[in-house]
Design a protein around this motif. Sequence first.
Motif, PDB file in Angstrom:
ATOM      1  N   HIS A  18      -0.240 -11.727  -8.112  1.00 35.18           N
ATOM      2  CA  HIS A  18      -0.141 -13.170  -8.370  1.00 35.18           C
ATOM      3  C   HIS A  18      -0.604 -13.504  -9.789  1.00 35.18           C
ATOM      4  CE1 HIS A  18       0.851 -13.778  -4.191  1.00 35.18           C
ATOM      5  NE2 HIS A  18      -0.187 -13.037  -3.855  1.00 35.18           N
ATOM      6  N   GLU A  19      -1.594 -12.777 -10.269  1.00 34.47           N
ATOM      7  CA  GLU A  19      -2.032 -12.964 -11.652  1.00 34.47           C
ATOM      8  C   GLU A  19      -0.934 -12.538 -12.618  1.00 34.47           C
ATOM      9  OE1 GLU A  19      -5.501 -11.512 -14.773  1.00 34.47           O
ATOM     10  OE2 GLU A  19      -5.486 -10.707 -12.741  1.00 34.47           O
ATOM     11  N   ALA A  20      -0.197 -11.498 -12.270  1.00 35.96           N
ATOM     12  CA  ALA A  20       0.911 -11.051 -13.115  1.00 35.96           C
ATOM     13  C   ALA A  20       1.954 -12.158 -13.244  1.00 35.96           C
ATOM     14  CB  ALA A  20       1.543  -9.793 -12.528  1.00 35.96           C
ATOM     15  N   ARG A  21       2.257 -12.820 -12.132  1.00 30.95           N
ATOM     16  CA  ARG A  21       3.230 -13.921 -12.167  1.00 30.95           C
ATOM     17  C   ARG A  21       2.732 -15.040 -13.074  1.00 30.95           C
ATOM     18  NH1 ARG A  21       7.391 -15.207  -8.884  1.00 30.95           N
ATOM     19  NH2 ARG A  21       8.154 -17.306  -9.180  1.00 30.95           N
ATOM     20  N   GLN A  22       1.444 -15.353 -12.979  1.00 29.35           N
ATOM     21  CA  GLN A  22       0.890 -16.439 -13.777  1.00 29.35           C
ATOM     22  C   GLN A  22       0.876 -16.084 -15.267  1.00 29.35           C
ATOM     23  OE1 GLN A  22      -3.046 -17.625 -12.651  1.00 29.35           O
ATOM     24  NE2 GLN A  22      -2.765 -19.664 -13.521  1.00 29.35           N
ATOM     25  N   LEU A  23       0.525 -14.836 -15.599  1.00 25.34           N
ATOM     26  CA  LEU A  23       0.519 -14.422 -17.001  1.00 25.34           C
ATOM     27  C   LEU A  23       1.914 -14.525 -17.611  1.00 25.34           C
ATOM     28  CD1 LEU A  23      -1.802 -11.289 -16.961  1.00 25.34           C
ATOM     29  CD2 LEU A  23      -2.327 -13.557 -17.843  1.00 25.34           C
ATOM     30  N   ILE A  24       2.915 -14.140 -16.837  1.00 24.39           N
ATOM     31  CA  ILE A  24       4.291 -14.200 -17.334  1.00 24.39           C
ATOM     32  C   ILE A  24       4.730 -15.652 -17.509  1.00 24.39           C
ATOM     33  CG2 ILE A  24       6.689 -13.658 -16.792  1.00 24.39           C
ATOM     34  CD1 ILE A  24       5.511 -11.197 -15.228  1.00 24.39           C
ATOM     35  N   ALA A  25       4.471 -16.477 -16.509  1.00 22.44           N
ATOM     36  CA  ALA A  25       4.897 -17.873 -16.556  1.00 22.44           C
ATOM     37  C   ALA A  25       4.211 -18.639 -17.690  1.00 22.44           C
ATOM     38  CB  ALA A  25       4.615 -18.558 -15.223  1.00 22.44           C
ATOM     39  N   HIS A  26       2.990 -18.251 -18.037  1.00 17.85           N
ATOM     40  CA  HIS A  26       2.267 -18.936 -19.105  1.00 17.85           C
ATOM     41  C   HIS A  26       2.529 -18.334 -20.476  1.00 17.85           C
ATOM     42  CE1 HIS A  26      -0.847 -21.132 -16.441  1.00 17.85           C
ATOM     43  NE2 HIS A  26       0.307 -21.024 -15.838  1.00 17.85           N
ATOM     44  N   GLY A  27       3.396 -17.331 -20.551  1.00 19.83           N
ATOM     45  CA  GLY A  27       3.836 -16.808 -21.837  1.00 19.83           C
ATOM     46  C   GLY A  27       2.921 -15.773 -22.462  1.00 19.83           C
ATOM     47  N   HIS A  28       2.157 -15.037 -21.663  1.00 23.11           N
ATOM     48  CA  HIS A  28       1.252 -14.028 -22.207  1.00 23.11           C
ATOM     49  C   HIS A  28       1.869 -12.628 -22.243  1.00 23.11           C
ATOM     50  CE1 HIS A  28      -2.205 -16.641 -22.544  1.00 23.11           C
ATOM     51  NE2 HIS A  28      -1.944 -17.107 -21.342  1.00 23.11           N
ATOM     52  N   ILE A  29       3.067 -12.455 -21.701  1.00 23.58           N
ATOM     53  CA  ILE A  29       3.700 -11.135 -21.630  1.00 23.58           C
ATOM     54  C   ILE A  29       4.961 -11.125 -22.482  1.00 23.58           C
ATOM     55  CG2 ILE A  29       4.745  -9.433 -20.077  1.00 23.58           C
ATOM     56  CD1 ILE A  29       1.766  -9.779 -19.608  1.00 23.58           C
ATOM     57  N   ALA A  30       5.133 -10.029 -23.217  1.00 19.21           N
ATOM     58  CA  ALA A  30       6.315  -9.865 -24.071  1.00 19.21           C
ATOM     59  C   ALA A  30       6.995  -8.537 -23.754  1.00 19.21           C
ATOM     60  CB  ALA A  30       5.913  -9.898 -25.537  1.00 19.21           C
ATOM     61  N   VAL A  31       8.303  -8.524 -23.899  1.00 21.72           N
ATOM     62  CA  VAL A  31       9.097  -7.307 -23.759  1.00 21.72           C
ATOM     63  C   VAL A  31       9.757  -7.073 -25.108  1.00 21.72           C
ATOM     64  CG1 VAL A  31      11.013  -6.193 -22.557  1.00 21.72           C
ATOM     65  CG2 VAL A  31       9.533  -7.771 -21.329  1.00 21.72           C
ATOM     66  N   ARG A  32       9.439  -5.934 -25.738  1.00 21.48           N
ATOM     67  CA  ARG A  32       9.911  -5.623 -27.090  1.00 21.48           C
ATOM     68  C   ARG A  32       9.489  -6.694 -28.099  1.00 21.48           C
ATOM     69  NH1 ARG A  32      13.958  -1.466 -27.629  1.00 21.48           N
ATOM     70  NH2 ARG A  32      14.663  -0.816 -25.586  1.00 21.48           N
ATOM     71  N   GLY A  33       8.314  -7.267 -27.911  1.00 23.52           N
ATOM     72  CA  GLY A  33       7.799  -8.267 -28.828  1.00 23.52           C
ATOM     73  C   GLY A  33       8.348  -9.661 -28.616  1.00 23.52           C
TER      74      GLY A  33
END
Length: 170
Positions: free
Chosen positions: A119-134
Amino acid sequence: MGDPRKPRRKWRGPRHPWIKSRLVKEIELVGKYGLKNKKELWLAETLARTFRHRARSILGLPEEARDREFKALVSKLYKLGLVDSGATLDTILGLTAEHILERRLQTIVYRRGLAGTIHEARQLIAHGHIAVRGVRVTSPGYLVSRDEEQFIDYTPGSPLRERVKSEVTL
């Protein structure tokens, strides 16, 4: 054409909505993969069903067309990370929604240890903390291809990146 604000539906729900064994299985998968609702599960089931249907339709083609279409399907599924390079038709016909759910960005972020829980992974992605290839990706349902998997990290401006760096240097 249609109204661009109203795209066509990309999923099909169950034909009979009240089968207890299916409901229990769906609730299990929604919890295991941290899905928002069952629609996300049905989307994965529809995608797996589409690949299985395409594999079945290849069987009815002439020999030379069958080889060409089978190689194209296997290469597409290999790039998505759903099958290995030496996949057989039985492997493709055995695809399930769980195979698709394992390739979602949310699941991969959790499995790589960038988040403590699914669930934390979903929140990190939705809040823009995760990037793919920058490039920042804000969709937890993004299907990560095999070559993009190694380039998943925190976004350059994320405070989480700084926190991880300070923990590593200590």
